[in-house]
Write a protein that holds these residues in place. Structure first.
Motif, PDB file in Angstrom:
ATOM      1  N   THR A   1       0.850  -1.006   0.036  1.00 58.69           N
ATOM      2  CA  THR A   1      -0.050  -0.116  -0.066  1.00 58.69           C
ATOM      3  C   THR A   1       0.827   1.246  -0.042  1.00 58.69           C
ATOM      4  O   THR A   1       2.228   1.189  -0.017  1.00 58.69           O
ATOM      5  N   TRP A   2       0.286   2.402  -0.154  1.00 58.89           N
ATOM      6  CA  TRP A   2       1.083   3.705  -0.013  1.00 58.89           C
ATOM      7  C   TRP A   2       1.778   3.776   1.510  1.00 58.89           C
ATOM      8  O   TRP A   2       2.604   4.336   1.366  1.00 58.89           O
ATOM      9  N   GLU A   3       0.925   3.341   2.514  1.00 61.00           N
ATOM     10  CA  GLU A   3       1.214   3.407   3.625  1.00 61.00           C
ATOM     11  C   GLU A   3       2.615   2.609   4.046  1.00 61.00           C
ATOM     12  O   GLU A   3       3.784   3.067   4.582  1.00 61.00           O
ATOM     13  N   ALA A   4       2.807   1.444   3.175  1.00 53.68           N
ATOM     14  CA  ALA A   4       4.045   0.511   3.320  1.00 53.68           C
ATOM     15  C   ALA A   4       5.047   1.354   2.383  1.00 53.68           C
ATOM     16  O   ALA A   4       6.239   1.490   2.934  1.00 53.68           O
ATOM     17  N   ALA A   5       4.828   1.881   1.480  1.00 46.89           N
ATOM     18  CA  ALA A   5       5.889   2.696   0.505  1.00 46.89           C
ATOM     19  C   ALA A   5       6.363   4.018   1.417  1.00 46.89           C
ATOM     20  O   ALA A   5       7.485   4.174   1.558  1.00 46.89           O
ATOM     21  N   VAL A   6       5.478   4.541   1.953  1.00 46.51           N
ATOM     22  CA  VAL A   6       6.081   5.849   2.777  1.00 46.51           C
ATOM     23  C   VAL A   6       6.732   5.106   4.047  1.00 46.51           C
ATOM     24  O   VAL A   6       7.834   5.770   4.158  1.00 46.51           O
ATOM     25  N   GLY A   7       6.221   4.401   4.879  1.00 43.54           N
ATOM     26  CA  GLY A   7       6.738   3.782   6.158  1.00 43.54           C
ATOM     27  C   GLY A   7       7.964   3.191   5.888  1.00 43.54           C
ATOM     28  O   GLY A   7       8.677   3.234   6.767  1.00 43.54           O
ATOM     29  N   TYR A   8       8.458   2.457   4.806  1.00 40.91           N
ATOM     30  CA  TYR A   8       9.480   1.693   4.441  1.00 40.91           C
ATOM     31  C   TYR A   8      10.341   2.441   3.677  1.00 40.91           C
ATOM     32  O   TYR A   8      11.544   2.635   4.032  1.00 40.91           O
ATOM     33  N   TRP A   9      10.045   2.541   2.404  1.00 34.83           N
ATOM     34  CA  TRP A   9      10.970   2.981   1.396  1.00 34.83           C
ATOM     35  C   TRP A   9      11.024   4.418   1.674  1.00 34.83           C
ATOM     36  O   TRP A   9      12.356   4.855   1.499  1.00 34.83           O
ATOM     37  N   VAL A  10      10.156   5.361   1.574  1.00 34.59           N
ATOM     38  CA  VAL A  10      10.477   6.711   1.901  1.00 34.59           C
ATOM     39  C   VAL A  10      11.209   7.116   3.481  1.00 34.59           C
ATOM     40  O   VAL A  10      12.217   7.853   3.301  1.00 34.59           O
ATOM     41  N   MET A  11      11.051   6.406   4.202  1.00 33.37           N
ATOM     42  CA  MET A  11      11.427   6.821   5.891  1.00 33.37           C
ATOM     43  C   MET A  11      13.140   6.241   5.656  1.00 33.37           C
ATOM     44  O   MET A  11      13.947   6.604   6.168  1.00 33.37           O
ATOM     45  N   GLY A  12      13.362   5.027   4.918  1.00 39.09           N
ATOM     46  CA  GLY A  12      14.432   4.569   4.517  1.00 39.09           C
ATOM     47  C   GLY A  12      15.423   5.571   3.743  1.00 39.09           C
ATOM     48  O   GLY A  12      16.709   5.948   4.185  1.00 39.09           O
ATOM     49  N   ALA A  13      14.847   6.261   2.548  1.00 41.93           N
ATOM     50  CA  ALA A  13      15.462   7.094   1.953  1.00 41.93           C
ATOM     51  C   ALA A  13      15.896   8.323   2.695  1.00 41.93           C
ATOM     52  O   ALA A  13      16.739   8.997   2.669  1.00 41.93           O
ATOM     53  N   VAL A  14      14.761   8.767   3.659  1.00 41.70           N
ATOM     54  CA  VAL A  14      15.012   9.960   4.408  1.00 41.70           C
ATOM     55  C   VAL A  14      16.185   9.844   5.384  1.00 41.70           C
ATOM     56  O   VAL A  14      16.826  10.709   5.754  1.00 41.70           O
ATOM     57  N   ALA A  15      16.171   8.746   5.999  1.00 45.72           N
ATOM     58  CA  ALA A  15      17.321   8.198   6.824  1.00 45.72           C
ATOM     59  C   ALA A  15      18.774   8.590   6.181  1.00 45.72           C
ATOM     60  O   ALA A  15      19.594   8.802   6.870  1.00 45.72           O
ATOM     61  N   VAL A  16      18.730   8.089   5.116  1.00 45.14           N
ATOM     62  CA  VAL A  16      19.840   7.911   4.207  1.00 45.14           C
ATOM     63  C   VAL A  16      20.348   9.359   3.880  1.00 45.14           C
ATOM     64  O   VAL A  16      21.409   9.814   4.193  1.00 45.14           O
ATOM     65  N   ALA A  17      19.436  10.090   3.840  1.00 44.27           N
ATOM     66  CA  ALA A  17      19.669  11.500   3.457  1.00 44.27           C
ATOM     67  C   ALA A  17      20.108  12.152   4.944  1.00 44.27           C
ATOM     68  O   ALA A  17      20.898  13.035   4.681  1.00 44.27           O
ATOM     69  N   GLY A  18      19.545  11.816   5.931  1.00 45.99           N
ATOM     70  CA  GLY A  18      19.805  12.165   7.184  1.00 45.99           C
ATOM     71  C   GLY A  18      21.299  12.054   7.408  1.00 45.99           C
ATOM     72  O   GLY A  18      22.025  12.788   8.110  1.00 45.99           O
ATOM     73  N   GLY A  19      21.654  10.818   7.061  1.00 47.22           N
ATOM     74  CA  GLY A  19      23.021  10.344   7.285  1.00 47.22           C
ATOM     75  C   GLY A  19      24.080  11.163   6.370  1.00 47.22           C
ATOM     76  O   GLY A  19      25.115  11.639   6.963  1.00 47.22           O
ATOM     77  N   VAL A  20      23.594  11.572   5.099  1.00 44.76           N
ATOM     78  CA  VAL A  20      24.265  12.358   4.619  1.00 44.76           C
ATOM     79  C   VAL A  20      24.640  13.953   5.202  1.00 44.76           C
ATOM     80  O   VAL A  20      25.846  14.627   5.223  1.00 44.76           O
ATOM     81  N   VAL A  21      23.355  14.306   5.696  1.00 44.26           N
ATOM     82  CA  VAL A  21      23.659  15.679   6.299  1.00 44.26           C
ATOM     83  C   VAL A  21      24.508  15.905   7.406  1.00 44.26           C
ATOM     84  O   VAL A  21      25.031  16.492   7.766  1.00 44.26           O
ATOM     85  N   ALA A  22      24.297  14.618   8.093  1.00 40.06           N
ATOM     86  CA  ALA A  22      25.171  14.466   9.581  1.00 40.06           C
ATOM     87  C   ALA A  22      26.529  14.397   9.086  1.00 40.06           C
ATOM     88  O   ALA A  22      27.540  15.148   9.819  1.00 40.06           O
ATOM     89  N   LEU A  23      27.107  13.689   7.827  1.00 44.15           N
ATOM     90  CA  LEU A  23      28.380  13.595   7.337  1.00 44.15           C
ATOM     91  C   LEU A  23      28.898  15.068   7.085  1.00 44.15           C
ATOM     92  O   LEU A  23      30.122  15.426   7.240  1.00 44.15           O
ATOM     93  N   ALA A  24      27.905  15.900   6.416  1.00 47.50           N
ATOM     94  CA  ALA A  24      28.172  17.582   5.948  1.00 47.50           C
ATOM     95  C   ALA A  24      28.700  17.937   7.189  1.00 47.50           C
ATOM     96  O   ALA A  24      29.542  18.896   6.969  1.00 47.50           O
ATOM     97  N   LEU A  25      28.392  17.683   8.520  1.00 44.19           N
ATOM     98  CA  LEU A  25      28.804  18.563   9.582  1.00 44.19           C
ATOM     99  C   LEU A  25      29.980  18.297   9.976  1.00 44.19           C
ATOM    100  O   LEU A  25      30.699  19.152  10.439  1.00 44.19           O
ATOM    101  N   VAL A  26      30.708  17.059   9.564  1.00 43.74           N
ATOM    102  CA  VAL A  26      32.125  16.876  10.097  1.00 43.74           C
ATOM    103  C   VAL A  26      33.110  16.482   8.856  1.00 43.74           C
ATOM    104  O   VAL A  26      34.145  16.231   9.219  1.00 43.74           O
ATOM    105  N   ARG A  27      32.421  16.391   7.644  1.00 48.23           N
ATOM    106  CA  ARG A  27      33.411  16.076   6.553  1.00 48.23           C
ATOM    107  C   ARG A  27      33.871  17.483   6.030  1.00 48.23           C
ATOM    108  O   ARG A  27      33.045  18.261   5.967  1.00 48.23           O
ATOM    109  N   PRO A  28      35.132  17.483   5.306  1.00 50.01           N
ATOM    110  CA  PRO A  28      35.830  18.848   4.652  1.00 50.01           C
ATOM    111  C   PRO A  28      34.552  19.099   3.537  1.00 50.01           C
ATOM    112  O   PRO A  28      34.317  20.501   3.326  1.00 50.01           O
ATOM    113  N   TRP A  29      34.101  18.180   2.747  1.00 53.85           N
ATOM    114  CA  TRP A  29      33.250  18.688   1.538  1.00 53.85           C
ATOM    115  C   TRP A  29      32.044  19.161   2.152  1.00 53.85           C
ATOM    116  O   TRP A  29      31.138  20.153   1.443  1.00 53.85           O
TER     117      TRP A  29
END
Length: 145
Positions: free
Chosen positions: A32-60
């Motif tokens: 369902t769309w609930e599963a798509a948001v709850g699993y795939w979108v939240m997973g993608a948001v978490a990966v994006a959050g990891g990139v933002v967290a790395l941006a705080l501590v990496r030279p780039w």
């Protein structure tokens, strides 16, 4: 690493693997769309959050606007930390008999897999605090130079 630890299960839950799911995986929405948001979108948001967290501590990350990056990170830090603490407050209130699960959630709350919630919400608290410290360090490091 915490962002990837949060993202990975969302992707395998989306693929139909119920390992570490905090509740009854069979009764969770699938296809369902609930599963798509709850699993795939939240997973993608978490990966994006990891990139933002790395941006705080990496030279780039120095190429990104410092105040915007820190404001977004501090906001996410407060939200994740409160989300995690709220879960533990609710668990305390349930254990103390101050609140009762709604009938729709009683079976889910009593399921043995619900114990995984302790792990996942601890991760929210930990990740929220770590993100806040990283953002604060990035913000204050520019003030001293």
């Amino acid at each position: 690493m915490a962002a990837l630890a949060y993202a990975a299960p969302h992707f395998w839950w989306g693929a139909g693997i119920g390992a570490t799911f905090p509740g009854d995986f069979a009764s969770a929405p699938h296809g369902t769309w609930e599963a798509a948001v709850g699993y795939w979108v939240m997973g993608a948001v978490a990966v994006a959050g990891g990139v933002v967290a790395l941006a705080l501590v990496r030279p780039w990350g120095q190429r990104l606007p410092r105040r915007t990056l820190c404001a977004l990170s501090l906001t996410a830090s407060v939200g994740m930390t409160l989300w995690g603490f709220t879960y533990f407050a609710l668990q305390y209130l349930l254990a103390a008999g101050r609140v009762v699960s709604a009938p729709a959630f009683a079976a889910k709350d009593a399921h043995p897999q619900a114990a995984w919630g302790l792990f996942w919400y601890s991760l929210f608290v930990l990740w929220g605090l770590m993100l806040g410290v990283a953002a604060w360090n990035r913000l204050s490091s520019k003030r001293t130079h």
